[in-house]
Structure formats: C-alpha cells, structure tokens
Design a protein around this motif. Structure first.
Motif, short mmCIF file in Angstrom:
data_model
loop_
_atom_site.label_atom_id
_atom_site.label_comp_id
_atom_site.label_asym_id
_atom_site.label_seq_id
_atom_site.Cartn_x
_atom_site.Cartn_y
_atom_site.Cartn_z
N ARG A 81 74.50 50.18 64.01
CA ARG A 81 74.74 49.36 65.20
C ARG A 81 76.17 48.81 65.22
O ARG A 81 76.73 48.48 64.17
N ASP A 82 76.71 48.73 66.43
CA ASP A 82 78.06 48.20 66.61
C ASP A 82 77.94 46.90 67.40
O ASP A 82 77.87 46.91 68.62
N SER A 85 80.23 46.09 70.41
CA SER A 85 80.13 46.86 71.64
C SER A 85 79.45 46.02 72.73
O SER A 85 78.43 45.38 72.50
N TYR A 88 75.92 47.14 73.45
CA TYR A 88 74.95 46.60 72.48
C TYR A 88 74.35 45.30 73.01
O TYR A 88 73.13 45.10 72.99
N TYR A 135 80.27 51.90 80.09
CA TYR A 135 80.42 51.58 78.67
C TYR A 135 80.05 52.72 77.73
O TYR A 135 80.33 52.65 76.53
N ILE A 139 80.97 53.42 73.14
CA ILE A 139 80.07 53.09 72.04
C ILE A 139 80.26 54.05 70.86
O ILE A 139 80.57 55.22 71.04
#
Length: 197
Positions: A81-82, A85, A88, A135, A139
């Motif tokens: 997971r980022d 972002s 997110y 977006y 990502i």
C-alpha cells in the motif's frame, strides 16, 4: 495488540460511523415508507428490484458499513500500500460518502420524490470514474487498488504503462459520458443491466 491498533485507525472508525448516519434519516421517515423500497433501477429509471422497508431503512446502512470495514482492512493490510497516494485515501472514503447519498436517495424515491434516476446515477458514476481515472497513472504497485493482473504485478514498468493508458481511457470516457448525460443523449443503459436492452 499493536497490530490490531494499527488496523483500527481513525479513518476506519469515522467512515463506519458515517455509513450508519443515514439510519437517523431512516428512523425519521420509517412510518411513512411503503412496505417495499426500490433498491435497483432499469435504464428508464424505473425500479425493477425491491427490498422490505426494514432492509432498505436499516439493512442497507449496516451492509454498507460492513462493506466499508472489509475494504478498509483490505487496503490497510496490503503490504504494498502507498499511503501517500490520493487514490488510497479516496478508496478509504468512497463507500462512506456514497452511503450518505444511496440510502436517503432510495428512501426518498420510495416516498414518491421525483428524481431522474436515469441521469443522477450515471452522472454520479461518471464523476467517480473521472476522479479515479485522474489518479490511476499515479498509483504505485499494490494488491488492492488498480489493475491487478499477473503481468502488471510482476513488472513495475508494465504496471506504470497499463495504468497510464487506463487513466487516459477512463478520463476520456468519463468526460464523454458526462457530456452525453447532460445533453440527454440516450446511452445511459451502459450503467445498467445489459439485459434490459
């Protein structure tokens, strides 16, 4: 205990509470609701599937709250997971925000309020796809958000190119759909069951 606290954070708690907020509206209008509440609509904007008023008023918010918790935990436990972002964070808030509209919208229609469902729902979906499309190219590789195919997950460059292309496609068609819907051109069936055609 530390791992549990890491998963159950403020966003999970707040979004779950938001999912339950429409219950207040449900309580206020419950006595005036018909026995059956529309939960699905065809391409003409006419209800084609119903649920009991108890489910429509209370079951839907609870179901969406559970779905929110599931999504939150899936995103939080993604080892790739980022958290920087924006997508997110959008993913973590989407269900809560949609619930604020979906439940009252269904109940108001059940109460006889005139809404152009055939325009409102496709327009909302188009705006959501436009945001996501904007977006997508930004990502990083992960296991929960994006186009998760064996070859995109195996190759970072493939991931970037796939999401760059997908971002352009989603953005273009979202803008096209928004324009078409606002002009009342009849292609909104795309957002409904194909078997209604």
């Amino acid at each position: 205990m530390k791992n549990r606290n890491h998963l159950i954070d403020r966003t999970l708690i707040v979004t779950t509470i938001i999912c339950l907020v429409p219950i207040l509206f449900s309580v206020a209008v419950y006595q005036r609701l018909p026995d059956q509440v529309p939960i699905h609509f065809n391409a003409e904007g006419q209800p084609d599937n119903y649920a009991s008023k108890a489910f429509g008023a209370f079951g839907m918010p609870l179901l969406l709250a559970l779905l929110n918790i599931f999504v939150q935990l899936a995103v939080k436990t993604d080892p790739k997971r980022d958290t920087s972002s924006k997508l997110y964070h959008i993913a973590r808030w989407t269900i809560a925000i949609l619930t604020l509209f979906i439940v009252p919208f269904s109940l108001l229609i059940a109460l006889g309020q005139p809404f152009r469902v055939e325009k409102v729902i496709p327009l909302a979906v188009s705006v959501l796809l436009l945001v996501v499309g904007n977006y997508l190219p930004k990502i990083k590789q992960n296991y929960t958000i994006g186009i998760k195919l064996p070859w995109t997950l195996a190759d970072e460059e493939n991931w970037k190119k796939t999401h760059r292309l997908a971002g352009w496609i989603w953005t273009f068609f979202s803008l096209l759909f928004i324009l078409v819907i606002l002009l009342d051109f009849y292609v909104v069936w795309i957002f409904f069951d194909i078997d209604t055609l």
